[in-house]
Design an enzyme around this catalytic site. Structure first.
Site, PDB file in Angstrom:
ATOM      1  N   SER A   1       0.809  -1.221   0.000  1.00 46.28           N
ATOM      2  CA  SER A   1       0.000   0.000   0.000  1.00 46.28           C
ATOM      3  C   SER A   1       0.842   1.271   0.000  1.00 46.28           C
ATOM      4  O   SER A   1       0.315   2.350  -0.242  1.00 46.28           O
ATOM      5  CB  SER A   1      -0.943   0.018   1.205  1.00 46.28           C
ATOM      6  OG  SER A   1      -0.246   0.302   2.392  1.00 46.28           O
TER       7      SER A   1
ATOM      8  N   LYS B   1       0.671   4.121   7.117  1.00 48.71           N
ATOM      9  CA  LYS B   1      -0.072   4.973   6.178  1.00 48.71           C
ATOM     10  C   LYS B   1       0.390   6.425   6.300  1.00 48.71           C
ATOM     11  O   LYS B   1       1.052   6.809   7.273  1.00 48.71           O
ATOM     12  CB  LYS B   1      -1.574   4.929   6.491  1.00 48.71           C
ATOM     13  CG  LYS B   1      -2.233   3.584   6.229  1.00 48.71           C
ATOM     14  CD  LYS B   1      -2.339   3.270   4.759  1.00 48.71           C
ATOM     15  CE  LYS B   1      -3.068   1.956   4.531  1.00 48.71           C
ATOM     16  NZ  LYS B   1      -2.289   0.803   5.021  1.00 48.71           N
TER      17      LYS B   1
END
Length: 207
Positions: free
Chosen positions: A119, A156
């Site tokens: 990601s 993230k």
């Protein structure tokens, strides 16, 4: 030599940095003030460090100590973090890895996590990389963070707008996650990346 506890490691790093700055080691009271503990508590840490072979002291001389094994630039690798969906927190000591001192911020603890998932590939953080995390409980918008949400951790980009936090992947094929700010705990900020290439070469990619 035996492994150190997190507090013993912090005390030892403080001693090393104090000696580098002042040319002599800190007193028991200076150690106690730095860590907001009693002088007896500081003394117990010194006894433990001596027994484990990290310092030597001379009886009766308060500042007569020397570091026999440095851990200042050795950072613990404590498990893995999901660069994708949230994953149950995994924290266990795998190893200590030496990193350049220029990657470490004075006064902060640091740790390494192994990345699982893709990601964050648009930030050049890939599956199998080791991310260097500076332990802190706050972040600025745009920081790449290790965050915990309801006992699960993820890697993230962090953005906060009012009472809402967005944890955004760096992969156009994946969607961001949104949470109330009080559900998100920042574990630390990414300040470096280790990558091992074929042939055994290791390098830092980002800082």
């Amino acid at each position: 030599m035996k492994d150190l506890t997190a507090k013993q490691r912090s005390v030892l790093i403080f001693i090393e940095e104090f000696i580098e700055k002042n040319g002599y080691p800190p007193s028991v009271r200076e150690i106690a003030r730095r860590f907001r503990i009693t002088p007896r508590g500081a003394q117990l840490h010194l006894v433990a460090l001596e027994k484990k072979g990290y310092i030597e002291r001379k009886n009766g001389k308060p500042r007569a100590m020397r570091v026999t094994k440095s851990v200042k630039n050795r950072v613990p690798l404590i498990g893995e973090i999901r660069a994708g969906e949230k994953k149950e927190a995994i924290e266990y000591l795998e190893d200590y890895i030496e990193v350049p001192g220029s990657f470490l911020s004075s006064g902060y603890e640091h740790f390494l996590l192994r990345v699982k998932g893709e990601s964050m590939i648009e930030e050049h953080i890939c599956d199998g990389d080791l991310v260097l995390i500076r332990r802190q409980d706050w972040a600025q918008n745009g920081d790449i963070v290790a965050a915990m949400v309801e006992g699960e951790v993820t890697l993230k980009k962090f953005f906060q707008r009012g009472e809402m936090v967005e944890l955004r992947p760096a992969n156009k094929e994946m969607s961001p996650m949104f949470f109330r700010a009080d559900r998100v705990k920042i574990l630390g900020k990414v300040v470096g990346v280790f990558r091992k290439y074929e042939g055994g070469r290791t390098c830092f990619l980002t800082r």
